[in-house]
Design a protein around this motif. Structure first.
Motif, PDB file in Angstrom:
ATOM      1  N   THR A  59       2.080  10.830   1.557  1.00 47.81           N
ATOM      2  CA  THR A  59       2.551   9.444   1.598  1.00 47.81           C
ATOM      3  C   THR A  59       2.424   8.872   3.004  1.00 47.81           C
ATOM      4  OG1 THR A  59       4.076   9.677  -0.256  1.00 47.81           O
ATOM      5  CG2 THR A  59       4.594   7.965   1.355  1.00 47.81           C
ATOM      6  N   LYS A  60       2.881   9.628   3.993  1.00 48.54           N
ATOM      7  CA  LYS A  60       2.806   9.136   5.370  1.00 48.54           C
ATOM      8  C   LYS A  60       1.367   9.096   5.868  1.00 48.54           C
ATOM      9  CE  LYS A  60       7.246   8.839   5.299  1.00 48.54           C
ATOM     10  NZ  LYS A  60       7.471   9.221   3.896  1.00 48.54           N
ATOM     11  N   LEU A  61       0.555  10.062   5.477  1.00 48.65           N
ATOM     12  CA  LEU A  61      -0.858  10.061   5.863  1.00 48.65           C
ATOM     13  C   LEU A  61      -1.560   8.804   5.367  1.00 48.65           C
ATOM     14  CD1 LEU A  61      -3.666  11.206   6.654  1.00 48.65           C
ATOM     15  CD2 LEU A  61      -3.588  12.572   4.551  1.00 48.65           C
ATOM     16  N   VAL A  62      -1.418   8.481   4.099  1.00 49.53           N
ATOM     17  CA  VAL A  62      -2.114   7.326   3.537  1.00 49.53           C
ATOM     18  C   VAL A  62      -1.528   6.020   4.065  1.00 49.53           C
ATOM     19  CG1 VAL A  62      -2.715   6.120   1.398  1.00 49.53           C
ATOM     20  CG2 VAL A  62      -2.804   8.623   1.493  1.00 49.53           C
ATOM     21  N   GLY A  63      -0.209   5.946   4.167  1.00 49.79           N
ATOM     22  CA  GLY A  63       0.402   4.745   4.730  1.00 49.79           C
ATOM     23  C   GLY A  63      -0.019   4.508   6.168  1.00 49.79           C
ATOM     24  N   SER A 111       7.213   2.500   5.747  1.00 50.26           N
ATOM     25  CA  SER A 111       7.818   2.444   4.407  1.00 50.26           C
ATOM     26  C   SER A 111       7.231   1.300   3.606  1.00 50.26           C
ATOM     27  CB  SER A 111       9.338   2.278   4.508  1.00 50.26           C
ATOM     28  OG  SER A 111       9.664   1.071   5.182  1.00 50.26           O
ATOM     29  N   SER A 112       6.597   0.364   4.315  1.00 49.64           N
ATOM     30  CA  SER A 112       6.024  -0.805   3.658  1.00 49.64           C
ATOM     31  C   SER A 112       4.804  -1.291   4.441  1.00 49.64           C
ATOM     32  CB  SER A 112       7.058  -1.926   3.553  1.00 49.64           C
ATOM     33  OG  SER A 112       6.492  -3.107   3.007  1.00 49.64           O
ATOM     34  N   VAL A 113       3.659  -1.412   3.750  1.00 51.20           N
ATOM     35  CA  VAL A 113       2.444  -1.968   4.355  1.00 51.20           C
ATOM     36  C   VAL A 113       1.892  -3.010   3.377  1.00 51.20           C
ATOM     37  CG1 VAL A 113       0.128  -1.523   5.252  1.00 51.20           C
ATOM     38  CG2 VAL A 113       1.928   0.185   5.558  1.00 51.20           C
ATOM     39  N   PRO A 114       2.301  -4.282   3.526  1.00 52.46           N
ATOM     40  CA  PRO A 114       1.801  -5.328   2.623  1.00 52.46           C
ATOM     41  C   PRO A 114       0.305  -5.580   2.848  1.00 52.46           C
ATOM     42  CG  PRO A 114       3.768  -6.033   3.846  1.00 52.46           C
ATOM     43  CD  PRO A 114       3.252  -4.803   4.509  1.00 52.46           C
ATOM     44  N   VAL A 115      -0.433  -5.685   1.746  1.00 55.37           N
ATOM     45  CA  VAL A 115      -1.877  -5.954   1.845  1.00 55.37           C
ATOM     46  C   VAL A 115      -2.258  -7.036   0.851  1.00 55.37           C
ATOM     47  CG1 VAL A 115      -2.416  -3.602   2.594  1.00 55.37           C
ATOM     48  CG2 VAL A 115      -2.478  -4.156   0.153  1.00 55.37           C
ATOM     49  N   ALA A 116      -3.345  -7.731   1.178  1.00 58.05           N
ATOM     50  CA  ALA A 116      -3.938  -8.728   0.283  1.00 58.05           C
ATOM     51  C   ALA A 116      -5.360  -8.297  -0.006  1.00 58.05           C
ATOM     52  CB  ALA A 116      -3.897 -10.105   0.917  1.00 58.05           C
ATOM     53  N   VAL A 117      -5.797  -8.523  -1.239  1.00 59.67           N
ATOM     54  CA  VAL A 117      -7.128  -8.085  -1.649  1.00 59.67           C
ATOM     55  C   VAL A 117      -8.093  -9.263  -1.782  1.00 59.67           C
ATOM     56  CG1 VAL A 117      -6.188  -6.074  -2.784  1.00 59.67           C
ATOM     57  CG2 VAL A 117      -6.550  -8.152  -4.119  1.00 59.67           C
ATOM     58  N   ALA A 154       0.813  -1.211   0.000  1.00 63.73           N
ATOM     59  CA  ALA A 154       0.000   0.000   0.000  1.00 63.73           C
ATOM     60  C   ALA A 154       0.848   1.262   0.000  1.00 63.73           C
ATOM     61  CB  ALA A 154      -0.941   0.009   1.207  1.00 63.73           C
ATOM     62  N   VAL A 155       2.099   1.168   0.461  1.00 62.05           N
ATOM     63  CA  VAL A 155       2.992   2.329   0.424  1.00 62.05           C
ATOM     64  C   VAL A 155       3.803   2.331  -0.867  1.00 62.05           C
ATOM     65  CG1 VAL A 155       4.926   3.518   1.540  1.00 62.05           C
ATOM     66  CG2 VAL A 155       3.107   2.522   2.928  1.00 62.05           C
ATOM     67  N   GLU A 156       4.586   1.303  -1.093  1.00 61.45           N
ATOM     68  CA  GLU A 156       5.503   1.285  -2.240  1.00 61.45           C
ATOM     69  C   GLU A 156       4.776   1.400  -3.575  1.00 61.45           C
ATOM     70  OE1 GLU A 156       7.973  -2.133  -1.986  1.00 61.45           O
ATOM     71  OE2 GLU A 156       8.859  -1.582  -0.053  1.00 61.45           O
ATOM     72  N   ASP A 157       3.584   0.770  -3.678  1.00 57.53           N
ATOM     73  CA  ASP A 157       2.875   0.733  -4.957  1.00 57.53           C
ATOM     74  C   ASP A 157       1.827   1.835  -5.100  1.00 57.53           C
ATOM     75  OD1 ASP A 157       4.276  -1.571  -5.748  1.00 57.53           O
ATOM     76  OD2 ASP A 157       2.880  -2.854  -4.635  1.00 57.53           O
TER      77      ASP A 157
END
Length: 397
Positions: free
Chosen positions: A244-248, A391-397, A130-133
């Protein structure tokens, strides 16, 4: 306890230290690094207001504030965030004209287009970061299109800015990569301002190179290329990093608080108040730096002249003296507005644009993937001066 703005604890989980500061050491002095800090809501607001006592001309981050030569070296190259009145106020008026409510409303289709574009690219993915992409690349596209940075250069500006802000644990100074990035970014912006003066187009940079300002001696003249470049550098860097930091932070925090996310999904009109609560709960900027030029007393203790002073707004936003149950995340919260965007004359110029980007990102992300799952164990954090978040928030959809 000790408040160390270059510790892993500060970068990743400062809340216990913040509570200790507010309760036990509201006027904190760090002997090792030689700075004072305030952390209660009312004190942070007061320091931001008192520009006669706390100057911005010595820098905004602790490494700048501790350098005796930094302020002098920046006299002719200072960004607006490193100016005091009256020059600050004259330059601020120029930029305020570009961020009126009417202009923000005009930019809404741009924000929607950019956000949708990045999310469309992720449409077929079963998982993404969610952050990197998303949260990292889209805000720089928005602000750079507004100010007039060519499309092919925008992501490079983000990478230079990230490097410039990065800090190693225990080290207050920029890395070699950060120094090189700062030099490259400054040179790029100087050249861009000169190019726009020679070949103006319909964008903010071109308007700024034509703008006039009253100088200290009363003369009126156009902004120099260096002044324009510093404006644009600040808008691009701060505008991108904050969003970026707000959304992450939001994706991470909603993953930790699914009940609050359910409220937002049931009523997307709550996106505005959700943005405010994320900003309060986990502010993109955890502190702002000032330098004391005269003695001032808080709570029976004196902050003497001649010292860096950190205004820890990240702690102030969790102050129980200002908020009921401040460690609770509640997107329907009422009470005083958080001070994540600062306060007083240096209140964030692009705050309303950042709010628009945040609302748009929240609603589009969860409209497309209402069952988004966050890998809370996989989250990684930035180690940066002033700004904080994942810096990284992995997510699955």
């Amino acid at each position: 306890m000790r408040f160390d703005p270059y510790s892993t604890e500060f970068f990743e989980n400062p809340w216990d230290v913040y509570r200790w500061l507010r309760d036990e050491s509201p006027v904190y002095f760090d002997e090792e690094l030689g700075f004072y800090a305030v952390s209660r809501y009312e004190d942070c607001v007061e320091v931001h207001r008192d520009v006669a006592t706390y100057t911005s001309t010595r820098g905004v981050s602790l490494d700048q504030l501790r350098s005796k030569d930094y302020g002098r070296a920046m006299v002719d190259n200072a960004s607006i965030i490193m100016l005091d009145p009256p020059m600050h106020d004259r330059l601020r008026k120029l930029v305020n004209r570009a961020f009126t409510p009417r202009r923000i409303a005009e930019w809404e289709p741009l924000v929607q287009r950019v956000v949708n574009g990045f999310l469309d690219d992720l449409g077929g993915a079963g998982s993404f970061d969610a952050v990197e992409d998303f949260a990292a690349p889209f805000p720089i596209e928005v602000i750079c299109e507004i100010v007039g940075v060519p499309a092919g250069d925008r992501q490079q500006i983000r990478h230079w800015t990230d490097g410039m802000l990065e800090r190693e644990v225990g080290n207050p100074f920029p890395t070699r990569k950060g120094i090189e990035g700062a030099i490259a970014l400054g040179a790029y912006m100087d050249q861009l301002a000169a190019d726009k003066r020679a070949h103006p187009t319909d964008d903010m940079i071109s308007h700024l190179v034509q703008a006039e300002v009253e100088r200290e001696d009363g003369t009126v003249e156009r902004l120099t290329d260096v002044e324009v470049a510093r404006f644009v550098l600040l808008l691009a860097a701060a505008g991108a990093e904050t969003v970026t930091k707000l959304v992450g932070n939001a994706v991470m925090t909603f993953g930790e608080h699914p009940d609050e996310l359910a409220k937002l999904k049931a009523d997307p009109s709550l996106a505005g108040s959700a943005v405010e609560e994320v900003l309060r709960y986990k502010a993109p900027s955890q502190y702002q730096g000032r330098f004391s030029v005269q003695d001032r007393e808080f709570h029976g203790q004196t902050i003497p002249a001649g010292f860096p002073v950190l205004v820890i707004t990240g702690a102030a936003n969790r102050d129980e003296r200002a908020y009921d149950d401040p460690d609770r995340f509640d997107i329907e919260r009422t009470g005083p507005l958080g001070i994540a965007f600062g306060h007083g004359i240096h209140y964030c110029i692009g705050a309303h644009l950042a709010r628009l980007e945040g609302k748009t990102a929240f609603n589009e992300l969860y409209r497309r993937w209402p069952n988004l799952e966050v890998d809370l164990d996989g989250i990684k954090y930035v180690h940066m001066a002033n700004v904080a978040g994942p810096s990284s928030v992995p997510v699955a959809v």
